[in-house]
Design a protein around this motif. Structure first.
Motif, PDB file in Angstrom:
ATOM      1  N   PHE A  33     -80.268  60.713   0.778  1.00  0.00           N
ATOM      2  CA  PHE A  33     -80.329  60.659   2.238  1.00  0.00           C
ATOM      3  C   PHE A  33     -81.491  59.797   2.730  1.00  0.00           C
ATOM      4  CE2 PHE A  33     -77.176  63.939   2.476  1.00  0.00           C
ATOM      5  CZ  PHE A  33     -76.633  63.799   3.732  1.00  0.00           C
ATOM      6  N   MET A  34     -82.360  59.402   1.824  1.00  0.00           N
ATOM      7  CA  MET A  34     -83.394  58.443   2.206  1.00  0.00           C
ATOM      8  C   MET A  34     -82.770  57.143   2.707  1.00  0.00           C
ATOM      9  SD  MET A  34     -86.691  58.331   2.405  1.00  0.00           S
ATOM     10  CE  MET A  34     -87.281  59.544   1.229  1.00  0.00           C
ATOM     11  N   LEU A  35     -81.566  56.834   2.211  1.00  0.00           N
ATOM     12  CA  LEU A  35     -80.865  55.638   2.690  1.00  0.00           C
ATOM     13  C   LEU A  35     -80.501  55.764   4.165  1.00  0.00           C
ATOM     14  CD1 LEU A  35     -78.475  54.922  -0.340  1.00  0.00           C
ATOM     15  CD2 LEU A  35     -80.641  53.780   0.230  1.00  0.00           C
ATOM     16  N   LEU A  36     -80.211  56.998   4.608  1.00  0.00           N
ATOM     17  CA  LEU A  36     -79.943  57.210   6.033  1.00  0.00           C
ATOM     18  C   LEU A  36     -81.179  56.906   6.868  1.00  0.00           C
ATOM     19  CD1 LEU A  36     -77.821  60.473   6.375  1.00  0.00           C
ATOM     20  CD2 LEU A  36     -77.093  58.116   6.681  1.00  0.00           C
ATOM     21  N   ALA A  37     -82.329  57.326   6.360  1.00  0.00           N
ATOM     22  CA  ALA A  37     -83.569  57.068   7.086  1.00  0.00           C
ATOM     23  C   ALA A  37     -83.808  55.569   7.219  1.00  0.00           C
ATOM     24  CB  ALA A  37     -84.739  57.735   6.368  1.00  0.00           C
ATOM     25  N   VAL A  38     -83.545  54.833   6.152  1.00  0.00           N
ATOM     26  CA  VAL A  38     -83.734  53.378   6.182  1.00  0.00           C
ATOM     27  C   VAL A  38     -82.712  52.733   7.113  1.00  0.00           C
ATOM     28  CG1 VAL A  38     -83.694  51.277   4.803  1.00  0.00           C
ATOM     29  CG2 VAL A  38     -84.740  53.359   3.877  1.00  0.00           C
ATOM     30  N   GLY A  39     -81.452  53.181   7.024  1.00  0.00           N
ATOM     31  CA  GLY A  39     -80.429  52.645   7.919  1.00  0.00           C
ATOM     32  C   GLY A  39     -80.741  52.935   9.374  1.00  0.00           C
ATOM     33  N   GLY A  40     -81.295  54.122   9.637  1.00  0.00           N
ATOM     34  CA  GLY A  40     -81.684  54.456  11.002  1.00  0.00           C
ATOM     35  C   GLY A  40     -82.793  53.567  11.519  1.00  0.00           C
ATOM     36  N   LEU A  41     -83.747  53.222  10.636  1.00  0.00           N
ATOM     37  CA  LEU A  41     -84.809  52.299  11.040  1.00  0.00           C
ATOM     38  C   LEU A  41     -84.240  50.938  11.412  1.00  0.00           C
ATOM     39  CD1 LEU A  41     -87.759  52.977   8.558  1.00  0.00           C
ATOM     40  CD2 LEU A  41     -87.681  53.455  11.006  1.00  0.00           C
ATOM     41  N   PHE A  42     -83.217  50.492  10.683  1.00  0.00           N
ATOM     42  CA  PHE A  42     -82.593  49.196  10.996  1.00  0.00           C
ATOM     43  C   PHE A  42     -81.945  49.230  12.375  1.00  0.00           C
ATOM     44  CE2 PHE A  42     -78.613  46.740  11.051  1.00  0.00           C
ATOM     45  CZ  PHE A  42     -79.135  45.450  10.943  1.00  0.00           C
ATOM     46  N   LEU A  43     -81.177  50.297  12.663  1.00  0.00           N
ATOM     47  CA  LEU A  43     -80.481  50.382  13.943  1.00  0.00           C
ATOM     48  C   LEU A  43     -81.452  50.509  15.113  1.00  0.00           C
ATOM     49  CD1 LEU A  43     -77.452  52.681  13.060  1.00  0.00           C
ATOM     50  CD2 LEU A  43     -77.375  50.261  13.654  1.00  0.00           C
ATOM     51  N   THR A  44     -82.443  51.388  14.972  1.00  0.00           N
ATOM     52  CA  THR A  44     -83.407  51.542  16.066  1.00  0.00           C
ATOM     53  C   THR A  44     -84.305  50.317  16.188  1.00  0.00           C
ATOM     54  OG1 THR A  44     -84.833  52.778  14.539  1.00  0.00           O
ATOM     55  CG2 THR A  44     -83.458  54.055  16.036  1.00  0.00           C
ATOM     56  N   GLY A  45     -84.552  49.619  15.064  1.00  0.00           N
ATOM     57  CA  GLY A  45     -85.344  48.390  15.121  1.00  0.00           C
ATOM     58  C   GLY A  45     -84.670  47.309  15.941  1.00  0.00           C
ATOM     59  N   ARG A  46     -83.317  47.325  15.955  1.00  0.00           N
ATOM     60  CA  ARG A  46     -82.576  46.329  16.734  1.00  0.00           C
ATOM     61  C   ARG A  46     -82.819  46.489  18.231  1.00  0.00           C
ATOM     62  NH1 ARG A  46     -76.438  46.180  15.721  1.00  0.00           N
ATOM     63  NH2 ARG A  46     -76.716  44.497  17.233  1.00  0.00           N
ATOM     64  N   VAL A  47     -82.938  47.752  18.692  1.00  0.00           N
ATOM     65  CA  VAL A  47     -83.055  47.995  20.129  1.00  0.00           C
ATOM     66  C   VAL A  47     -84.490  48.267  20.563  1.00  0.00           C
ATOM     67  CG1 VAL A  47     -80.716  48.952  20.159  1.00  0.00           C
ATOM     68  CG2 VAL A  47     -82.658  50.491  19.936  1.00  0.00           C
TER      69      VAL A  47
END
Length: 397
Positions: free
Chosen positions: A175-189
């Motif tokens: 689930f650490m991958l979810l944390a990284v993916g979330g950083l990517f999405l929130t980093g966009r906005v």
């Protein structure tokens, strides 16, 4: 349209921002309210827990999130903190992933609480970001955002067979991958959100209109009842079907997914309608239409159960996005607080409900839980009649 809508709406919805926040909401809720109840049987087996101790895991996740959300909301209404958006999402994923290596029950509860705290920081900022990006389509934007969260909750039960069969509890480290993916999405906005808060945050805090604390308090009670219906199905239906109807765990979790997926569809439909219809009316009818299906819950299983679970999930959760926008109308001076209350209290109520139902199951049996679920929509429907109708001309006065 309220003064907040009039002064902040700038035309078309910023779809890229809304969909990015929708995806980040999916990641966050998958790591908290989605997978934590679904993992209850695994935690129960690994730590040799009873129903009450197992439901306490859910309580820690839900309660830390719910208590912190209004607090974060009040803080950021006065002092906007755009960086809470990525940090909160990362923390929620980090806390859950580390439970895969928790050495004992106490550390497990601590890490689950950390995940809930991250979720508490994420939700008010994300909901306000959606409001800023919505333009004139407040209900539709919140519907898209909430469908992301509901999608995360619905996917949680489907994760259980994967962790149970393929990896065991240690697989939660993935689930650490979810944390990284979330950083990517929130980093966009994040750059847009930070700049928008700088430009519009002060104006949002100075909007005209009175906060209706009494109406919001009543709305919160209705949200609690709705949340108890959701957690009662999500957490205890697999146990009920396994114990009473000898259904396999994987199949019962598929039924839970179907219930929550129907709720995600209802969330989108209800939120979309709220741009055209009175939100109080949508909330009222969502409760009323849920009653006959709630009454059938304890008596059906197998394929006939889908005829109850699908419409029940659709109707009872169709007000999910509606209550967020409705609360923002009732608290025009405190947008983040409104979001924190409606989302956070619902989460916390789910945790309290999980513990209550767990104790009820240990004392009186699982059937009693489902008899209790039968009456909650009836009470919720009665309370909705006392909420102010936002469809009347003088609502904003």
């Amino acid at each position: 349209m309220s003064n907040v809508d009039t002064q902040l709406a700038d035309g078309a919805m910023k779809r890229g921002v809304v969909w990015s926040l929708c995806g980040s909401h999916l990641f966050n809720d998958l790591a908290t309210t989605g997978v934590v109840p679904a993992l209850a049987p695994i935690y129960m087996s690994a730590y040799h827990l009873n129903y009450t101790e197992t439901s306490l895991i859910v309580l820690c996740s839900y309660l830390t999130s719910s208590v912190s959300q209004p607090l974060f909301g009040m803080l950021t209404d006065k002092h906007p903190q755009a960086w809470f958006l990525p940090l909160g999402l990362f923390t929620s994923g980090l806390g859950l992933s580390l439970t895969g290596i928790a050495p004992n029950y106490a550390v497990l509860l601590l890490l689950i609480s950390l995940s809930g705290l991250g979720s508490g920081a994420f939700h008010p900022e994300a909901a306000r970001g959606v409001s800023l990006a919505a333009g004139k389509a407040k209900g539709l934007a919140q519907a898209v955002f909430q469908v992301g969260g509901n999608g995360g909750q619905a996917l949680g039960p489907l994760m259980l067979p994967f962790f149970l069969i393929a990896t065991g509890v240690h697989g939660l480290l993935w689930f650490m991958l979810l944390a990284v993916g979330g950083l990517f999405l929130t980093g966009r906005v994040y750059p847009w959100y930070r700049n928008t808060l700088t430009a519009k945050g002060k104006r949002m805090r100075q909007m005209e209109g009175r906060n209706r604390v009494g109406a919001v308090s009543l709305l919160v009670v209705v949200i609690v009842l709705r949340s108890w219906c959701q957690i009662g199905i999500s957490l205890f239906m697999p146990f009920y079907y396994m114990n009473h109807f000898h259904m396999k765990l994987g199949q019962s979790d598929e039924f839970t997914f179907i219930f929550l997926a129907a709720g995600a569809v209802g969330t989108f439909v209800g939120g979309s309608l709220s741009d055209k219809l009175a939100k109080q009316r949508i909330l009222l009818f969502s409760m009323l239409f849920s009653i006959p299906f709630a009454l059938g819950l304890p008596f059906v299983h197998g394929a006939p159960a889908l005829c109850v679970l699908i419409p029940f999930g659709f109707f009872i959760l169709s007000s999910f996005a509606v209550t967020v926008v409705y609360a923002q109308q009732l608290l025009p001076r405190s947008i983040s607080l409104a979001s924190g209350l409606t989302i956070g209290v619902g989460v916390g109520a789910g945790g309290i409900g999980a513990t209550f139902f767990g104790a009820l199951s240990d004392a009186l049996g699982l059937t009693t839980v489902f008899y209790t679920l039968m009456i909650l929509p009836i009470i919720g429907s009665a309370l909705c009649f006392f909420l102010p109708n936002d469809g009347v001309a003088d609502f904003a006065k």
